[in-house]
Write a protein that holds these residues in place. Sequence first.
Motif, mmCIF file in Angstrom:
data_model
loop_
_atom_site.group_PDB
_atom_site.id
_atom_site.type_symbol
_atom_site.label_atom_id
_atom_site.label_comp_id
_atom_site.label_asym_id
_atom_site.label_seq_id
_atom_site.Cartn_x
_atom_site.Cartn_y
_atom_site.Cartn_z
ATOM 1 N N ASN A 75 0.814 -1.209 0.000
ATOM 2 C CA ASN A 75 0.000 0.000 0.000
ATOM 3 C C ASN A 75 0.847 1.258 0.000
ATOM 4 N N TYR A 395 -4.124 -0.113 -5.317
ATOM 5 C CA TYR A 395 -3.968 0.933 -4.288
ATOM 6 C C TYR A 395 -5.059 1.997 -4.444
ATOM 7 N N ARG A 396 -5.279 2.429 -5.685
ATOM 8 C CA ARG A 396 -6.302 3.450 -5.923
ATOM 9 C C ARG A 396 -7.695 2.915 -5.606
ATOM 10 N N ARG A 398 -8.484 0.604 -3.388
ATOM 11 C CA ARG A 398 -8.653 0.569 -1.930
ATOM 12 C C ARG A 398 -8.851 1.976 -1.369
ATOM 13 N N THR A 399 -8.082 2.934 -1.891
ATOM 14 C CA THR A 399 -8.231 4.313 -1.427
ATOM 15 C C THR A 399 -9.613 4.855 -1.776
ATOM 16 N N GLN A 400 -10.097 4.558 -2.981
ATOM 17 C CA GLN A 400 -11.420 5.019 -3.394
ATOM 18 C C GLN A 400 -12.506 4.421 -2.499
ATOM 19 N N GLN A 402 -12.163 3.631 0.618
ATOM 20 C CA GLN A 402 -12.115 4.349 1.897
ATOM 21 C C GLN A 402 -12.756 5.724 1.778
ATOM 22 N N VAL A 403 -12.464 6.417 0.660
ATOM 23 C CA VAL A 403 -13.029 7.754 0.462
ATOM 24 C C VAL A 403 -14.549 7.681 0.358
ATOM 25 N N THR A 435 -6.286 9.630 5.688
ATOM 26 C CA THR A 435 -6.308 8.461 4.798
ATOM 27 C C THR A 435 -5.251 8.561 3.707
ATOM 28 N N LEU A 436 -5.132 9.738 3.094
ATOM 29 C CA LEU A 436 -4.239 9.899 1.947
ATOM 30 C C LEU A 436 -2.777 10.055 2.359
#
Length: 471
Positions: A75, A395-396, A398-400, A402-403, A435-436
């Motif tokens: 990550n 990675y993107r 998973r981040t999306q 979370q967002v 988060t970021l």
Amino acid sequence: MRLVVIGVNHKTAPVALRERLALVGEDVNIALKQLQGFTDGSVIVSTCNRTEIYALVPQNLVPENAVAQDSIPQNSTSQVTESTAEVGSENTLSSNANLSSATISAHILKIKTWLADFKQLPLSEIDSYLYVHRDTHALTHWLRVAAGLDSMILGEPQILGQIKRSVHLAHDQKALSNQLGWIVDQVYAAAKRVRNETQVGAQAVSLSYAAAKLVTQIFDDLPSRTLLVVAAGEMNRLVATHIAGLGVGRVIICNRNPERAEALAAELRNPNRRVDVRPLQELPQLLAEADIVSSCSGSMDILIDKTMTLRALKSRRYQPMLMIDLAVPRDIDSTISRIDDVYLYSVDDLQHVIAGNIEQRRQAAVDAELLVSQLVVEMDRRFQVRQVGKDIQHYRARTQDQVEKLLHESIAKLQQDNTSPEDIITELSRRLTQTLTHAPSKLMRKAAREGDNELLDFVVSGLQDAHRGRR
């Protein structure tokens, strides 16, 4: 990449053992199906000079907590991996896979044991003859084999066709995974560059191949040419196969044994080629019809003399003839070489040509080996760029996720009458920032803790450049 190669060849094992380890016919289909059970794709290349298994070690062999201590969490490293792939400062073929050396070694032993069991041989009997390559070394070996640099005859072109047939078979058996298929495509393209950009395969180094090259140097419009084969032994069979493969339109086979002549004729016939079998007694009459003559009879007497040749030339109106005498003692009178419009080559002539060509190939092999090294580095980098693209997507994603989760929570709070919109937006901004920035912050702390100043500087400068780019 997790690529490994396990095998034997003419350099490491005697022919008796190579015969016992050969995988041919239905054995290959069965073997590929069995290998599917414990590899992520495999290709089996088995010829008279080698038996090799190219396989990908499964990624799922590694437990989630079995990542090496000095590796970077996935990550946290997408941007770093993308950059280091371009720099190419280390062997990244294995680092991206997160497989420990011990894990790969254990799986290599599993493949060796399977091979021994499959061929019903004790592993102790064959192990010392087996060679093993992994990661970039495996890729280098595969490219050297495909380019003819590892062949008994340096630079020979047949091995690439044999590899392609092996790959097609693996594909048919569903043993060729997407990732292994991508590697195969890279090897094909690189092998083509080696052969096109160096002279390693430019010169003939076998009698039959040299004979075929002579034909192309002397004649054009091959579909209108006639090949006369005098005697249907093994050497003439090879020569006839090579020359016929150039597109010669007609073949005449003169042989004392009609059965052997018919067998060779059956190999050479196709819709675009006429093949005739005639008795050896008709040779004087048939000579005038031949543009190319290949003779290897084993007779103690001259079969084609000067008088016969002059008569044939007159009948042909002195059109050029190529005569190849592969026999010892000779089938063709050596004085024919003095006749205009006749090109006569003996075994010694061809051997002399081949000797020079072998030396030229050896010299060209130095350039080829250097090019192989460069191409492997390029393939390694392309693989890492391809692989890191998948890492970035994950990675993107998973981040999306979370967002979106934070956004849904904030929207739900906005629908509550007792919640201030300003407070909700402020809290959302704070949580998004956490988060970021979590992954790069964790990476910087790890680099500082381990004293990796180079990585720390790289991450810090990269993040600063990213912020400057947004202004």
